[in-house]
Write a protein that holds these residues in place. Sequence first.
Motif, PDB file in Angstrom:
ATOM      1  N   SER A   1       0.800  -1.231   0.000  1.00 25.27           N
ATOM      2  CA  SER A   1       0.000   0.000   0.000  1.00 25.27           C
ATOM      3  C   SER A   1       0.831   1.278   0.000  1.00 25.27           C
ATOM      4  N   LEU A   2       2.104   1.185   0.297  1.00 24.72           N
ATOM      5  CA  LEU A   2       2.928   2.386   0.328  1.00 24.72           C
ATOM      6  C   LEU A   2       3.204   2.905  -1.078  1.00 24.72           C
ATOM      7  N   LEU A   3       3.121   4.220  -1.229  1.00 20.97           N
ATOM      8  CA  LEU A   3       3.456   4.849  -2.508  1.00 20.97           C
ATOM      9  C   LEU A   3       4.916   5.296  -2.470  1.00 20.97           C
ATOM     10  N   PRO A   4       5.605   5.262  -3.598  1.00 24.70           N
ATOM     11  CA  PRO A   4       7.017   5.646  -3.623  1.00 24.70           C
ATOM     12  C   PRO A   4       7.242   7.133  -3.352  1.00 24.70           C
ATOM     13  N   ILE A   5       6.207   7.947  -3.544  1.00 29.10           N
ATOM     14  CA  ILE A   5       6.281   9.373  -3.225  1.00 29.10           C
ATOM     15  C   ILE A   5       5.138   9.659  -2.246  1.00 29.10           C
ATOM     16  N   SER A   6       5.464  10.187  -1.079  1.00 27.50           N
ATOM     17  CA  SER A   6       4.430  10.448  -0.076  1.00 27.50           C
ATOM     18  C   SER A   6       3.656  11.717  -0.424  1.00 27.50           C
TER      19      SER A   6
ATOM     20  N   LYS B   1      -0.409   7.754  -7.783  1.00 35.37           N
ATOM     21  CA  LYS B   1      -0.758   6.395  -8.224  1.00 35.37           C
ATOM     22  C   LYS B   1      -0.763   6.305  -9.742  1.00 35.37           C
ATOM     23  N   SER B   2      -1.297   7.320 -10.379  1.00 32.99           N
ATOM     24  CA  SER B   2      -1.319   7.358 -11.843  1.00 32.99           C
ATOM     25  C   SER B   2       0.102   7.390 -12.402  1.00 32.99           C
ATOM     26  N   ALA B   3       0.977   8.160 -11.763  1.00 33.80           N
ATOM     27  CA  ALA B   3       2.382   8.231 -12.194  1.00 33.80           C
ATOM     28  C   ALA B   3       3.051   6.867 -12.055  1.00 33.80           C
ATOM     29  N   ARG B   4       2.788   6.182 -10.933  1.00 31.10           N
ATOM     30  CA  ARG B   4       3.354   4.845 -10.733  1.00 31.10           C
ATOM     31  C   ARG B   4       2.859   3.893 -11.824  1.00 31.10           C
ATOM     32  N   ASN B   5       1.570   3.927 -12.125  1.00 29.08           N
ATOM     33  CA  ASN B   5       1.007   3.062 -13.165  1.00 29.08           C
ATOM     34  C   ASN B   5       1.599   3.375 -14.535  1.00 29.08           C
ATOM     35  N   PHE B   6       1.831   4.661 -14.805  1.00 31.63           N
ATOM     36  CA  PHE B   6       2.437   5.080 -16.068  1.00 31.63           C
ATOM     37  C   PHE B   6       3.841   4.490 -16.210  1.00 31.63           C
TER      38      PHE B   6
ATOM     39  N   ILE C   1      10.279   1.042  -0.018  1.00 30.28           N
ATOM     40  CA  ILE C   1      10.302   2.319  -0.731  1.00 30.28           C
ATOM     41  C   ILE C   1      11.738   2.743  -1.014  1.00 30.28           C
ATOM     42  N   ASP C   2      12.653   2.462  -0.096  1.00 31.46           N
ATOM     43  CA  ASP C   2      14.059   2.838  -0.285  1.00 31.46           C
ATOM     44  C   ASP C   2      14.700   2.118  -1.468  1.00 31.46           C
ATOM     45  N   ALA C   3      14.141   0.979  -1.857  1.00 31.02           N
ATOM     46  CA  ALA C   3      14.720   0.196  -2.950  1.00 31.02           C
ATOM     47  C   ALA C   3      14.184   0.600  -4.327  1.00 31.02           C
ATOM     48  N   VAL C   4      13.236   1.525  -4.386  1.00 28.29           N
ATOM     49  CA  VAL C   4      12.676   1.954  -5.672  1.00 28.29           C
ATOM     50  C   VAL C   4      13.739   2.740  -6.442  1.00 28.29           C
ATOM     51  N   SER C   5      13.850   2.470  -7.725  1.00 26.18           N
ATOM     52  CA  SER C   5      14.829   3.135  -8.582  1.00 26.18           C
ATOM     53  C   SER C   5      14.642   4.653  -8.566  1.00 26.18           C
TER      54      SER C   5
END
Length: 191
Positions: A9-14, A38-43, A147-151
């Motif tokens: 459920s965590l988003l990469p950008i809070s 969420k839309s940016a993540r899906n994109f 989240i810390d592991a996201v590129s």
Amino acid sequence: MAKLTSRISLLPISLIEIKIFLRVTHSDEDAFLVQLVKSARNFVEMMTNEAVTEATYLEYFNWDGESLICPQMLNVSAITLVEYLNSSEVWTTVTSPFEIWPGSEPPYFRLISDEEADNNALFWAFLTDPQGDPNLRITYKAGAATIDAVSEHFIDVMYNYCGFFYENRQAAAAPKFLIEHATLNRKKSDI
């Protein structure tokens, strides 16, 4: 095509981070900003075929019993479930006879040898005569577990995406309004 079945459920950008980036000081648009992230993540996921944050996918394959299997998502971390279509056309779970081929680009699922999967006798019988189309479904995990592991590249693209659509939010909403308006006018003219 891989079907998303669950995601952390965590988003990469809070919400706080995106509000600072966009210089938003009020809370009137908080729900919109969360949807924008969420839309940016899906994109990013759609454009790269890589899950940004850890998610579980279900994917169907028409497998010939010999070739390597290439999943749609490119950053697979684990195979969680393997099912095959048996002769009665029922999906049957087996202890995973596949492994992620180490170092392969893109990642492939590779069949483990007979000795390592003796308990899957029905599955090995299936390999000699695959049933149906598709005949194999695999559930797997892909994406960064934390989240810390996201590129950082993914994060940068997401910030840019959010910035563009926030700045142009009124223009981006216009086409939907025009489509709805045109649909209403067409219905009135049909009467």
